[in-house]
Design a protein around this motif. Structure first.
Motif, PDB file in Angstrom:
ATOM      1  N   LYS A  17      -3.944   9.611   0.665  1.00 30.15           N
ATOM      2  CA  LYS A  17      -4.679   8.771   1.608  1.00 30.15           C
ATOM      3  C   LYS A  17      -4.145   7.341   1.616  1.00 30.15           C
ATOM      4  O   LYS A  17      -4.137   6.681   2.658  1.00 30.15           O
ATOM      5  N   THR A  18      -3.691   6.876   0.460  1.00 30.05           N
ATOM      6  CA  THR A  18      -3.115   5.537   0.385  1.00 30.05           C
ATOM      7  C   THR A  18      -1.834   5.448   1.201  1.00 30.05           C
ATOM      8  O   THR A  18      -1.594   4.468   1.920  1.00 30.05           O
ATOM      9  N   LEU A  64      -1.174   6.354  -9.148  1.00 27.54           N
ATOM     10  CA  LEU A  64      -2.227   7.305  -8.745  1.00 27.54           C
ATOM     11  C   LEU A  64      -1.780   8.763  -8.857  1.00 27.54           C
ATOM     12  O   LEU A  64      -2.226   9.619  -8.098  1.00 27.54           O
ATOM     13  N   VAL A  74       0.832  -1.208   0.000  1.00 22.34           N
ATOM     14  CA  VAL A  74       0.000   0.000   0.000  1.00 22.34           C
ATOM     15  C   VAL A  74       0.863   1.253   0.000  1.00 22.34           C
ATOM     16  O   VAL A  74       0.578   2.229  -0.716  1.00 22.34           O
ATOM     17  N   SER A  75       1.942   1.250   0.786  1.00 17.07           N
ATOM     18  CA  SER A  75       2.806   2.431   0.871  1.00 17.07           C
ATOM     19  C   SER A  75       3.501   2.714  -0.452  1.00 17.07           C
ATOM     20  O   SER A  75       3.661   3.877  -0.836  1.00 17.07           O
ATOM     21  N   ARG A 116       1.030  12.924   5.339  1.00 14.43           N
ATOM     22  CA  ARG A 116      -0.338  13.215   4.927  1.00 14.43           C
ATOM     23  C   ARG A 116      -0.814  14.488   5.610  1.00 14.43           C
ATOM     24  O   ARG A 116      -1.399  15.361   4.986  1.00 14.43           O
ATOM     25  N   THR A 175      -2.757   5.254   4.793  1.00 14.39           N
ATOM     26  CA  THR A 175      -3.198   3.902   5.144  1.00 14.39           C
ATOM     27  C   THR A 175      -2.012   2.974   5.366  1.00 14.39           C
ATOM     28  O   THR A 175      -1.988   2.177   6.315  1.00 14.39           O
ATOM     29  N   GLY A 176      -1.005   3.071   4.493  1.00 11.35           N
ATOM     30  CA  GLY A 176       0.197   2.266   4.664  1.00 11.35           C
ATOM     31  C   GLY A 176       0.909   2.565   5.963  1.00 11.35           C
ATOM     32  O   GLY A 176       1.371   1.656   6.662  1.00 11.35           O
ATOM     33  N   VAL A 190       2.362   2.204  -3.383  1.00  5.81           N
ATOM     34  CA  VAL A 190       1.381   2.845  -4.267  1.00  5.81           C
ATOM     35  C   VAL A 190       1.164   4.307  -3.882  1.00  5.81           C
ATOM     36  O   VAL A 190       1.015   5.181  -4.738  1.00  5.81           O
ATOM     37  N   GLY A 191       1.180   4.611  -2.581  1.00  2.00           N
ATOM     38  CA  GLY A 191       0.845   5.953  -2.125  1.00  2.00           C
ATOM     39  C   GLY A 191       1.997   6.918  -1.989  1.00  2.00           C
ATOM     40  O   GLY A 191       1.766   8.122  -1.810  1.00  2.00           O
ATOM     41  N   SER A 246      -6.169  10.798  -3.430  1.00  3.06           N
ATOM     42  CA  SER A 246      -6.238   9.358  -3.169  1.00  3.06           C
ATOM     43  C   SER A 246      -4.854   8.780  -2.911  1.00  3.06           C
ATOM     44  O   SER A 246      -4.682   7.895  -2.074  1.00  3.06           O
ATOM     45  N   LYS A 247      -3.856   9.297  -3.602  1.00  5.32           N
ATOM     46  CA  LYS A 247      -2.475   8.850  -3.403  1.00  5.32           C
ATOM     47  C   LYS A 247      -2.013   9.166  -1.991  1.00  5.32           C
ATOM     48  O   LYS A 247      -1.380   8.344  -1.329  1.00  5.32           O
TER      49      LYS A 247
END
Length: 204
Positions: A111-112, A102, A91-92, A178, A115-116, A94-95, A108-109
Motif C-alpha cells: 500500500k505504501t 516494512l 514513500v516509494s 499493487r 501511495t508513492g 519505503v514501499g 502495508s508495504k
C-alpha cells in the motif's frame, strides 16, 4: 522478481521525470520576446536580455507582485509539484519490494508503494496541466501584440511537458504493481483447490 524489476523501472522513470521538471523550473527560456535585434528570455525566477548574440544580461525577479499572472501561478504550482515528488520518492523507497522497509508487513508495504505511485501521478499531472495553461496564456498574449514584438514560449516548456509525462508513467508502473500483486495473491493453482485429505469411508 519480475514485479520487483518493473516496480524499480517505474521508480527510475519517475526520477528522470522529476529531474527534468527540476531542470525546467530553473531554466530561463519559458518565454521568448523578440523586438528587432533585442531579445528577452523570461523564466520563473530570472529574466535575461540581449542586443547581441554573445552578450547577455540576467537578473532575478525582485518582486512577486509585478510579475505576470502566468509566471506567478506556474511558479506556485511547480513548487507544489516538486514537493509532492519529493514526498513520493521517500514513500516509494519505503514501499518498494527491493528495499527492506516494512518487510514484516507486506500488505502495508504494498500500500505504501501504491501511495508513492499516486503521488507521482498527481505531481506529473500538475506539471502537465500548469505547463499547458502557461502555453495557452503565452499564445493568447502573442496574438494581441503588435507586429514589431514577437512573443513565444521557449524550450523549458517542452522539457517540463516531458518531465511531467515521465513522472506520470513511472507512477502508473508503481501503482500497477499493487494491482498485480493483489491478483497474484488471490489466485490459486488448481492443485490448491483439490481436497488434501480423503473423506473417511464407513466401515461396517
Amino acid at each position: 522478481m519480475a514485479s520487483s524489476a518493473l516496480q524499480l523501472l517505474g521508480f527510475l522513470i519517475s526520477l528522470i521525470g522529476v529531474a527534468a521538471t527540476v531542470a525546467a523550473t530553473v531554466m530561463v527560456e519559458w518565454t521568448k520576446n523578440f523586438r528587432g535585434e533585442h531579445r528577452t528570455y523570461e523564466g520563473l525566477w530570472m529574466e535575461c536580455e540581449s542586443d547581441d548574440i554573445e552578450l547577455w544580461i540576467c537578473e532575478t525577479h525582485q518582486t512577486l507582485i509585478k510579475l505576470p499572472i502566468e509566471i506567478q501561478a506556474t511558479r506556485a504550482v511547480m513548487l507544489v509539484s516538486l514537493f509532492l515528488s519529493a514526498v513520493a520518492v521517500m514513500v516509494s523507497v519505503v514501499g518498494m519490494k527491493c528495499t527492506h522497509f516494512l518487510d514484516d508487513v507486506p500488505d502495508s508495504k504494498s500500500k505504501t508503494a501504491l501511495t508513492g505511485g499516486i503521488l507521482f501521478m498527481i505531481s506529473g499531472l500538475l506539471t502537465i496541466i500548469i505547463t499547458s495553461w502557461y502555453v495557452k496564456m503565452i499564445v493568447t498574449e502573442s496574438g494581441e501584440l503588435d507586429d514589431k514584438l514577437r512573443k513565444e514560449f521557449g524550450h523549458a516548456v517542452f522539457v517540463n511537458w516531458a518531465g511531467g509525462l515521465l513522472t506520470v508513467i513511472g507512477g502508473i508502473f508503481l501503482s500497477c504493481m499493487r494491482c498485480c500483486g493483489t491478483k497474484s495473491s488471490v489466485s490459486r493453482s488448481p492443485s490448491q483447490l483439490l481436497p488434501t485429505t480423503k473423506p473417511k469411508s464407513n466401515y461396517v
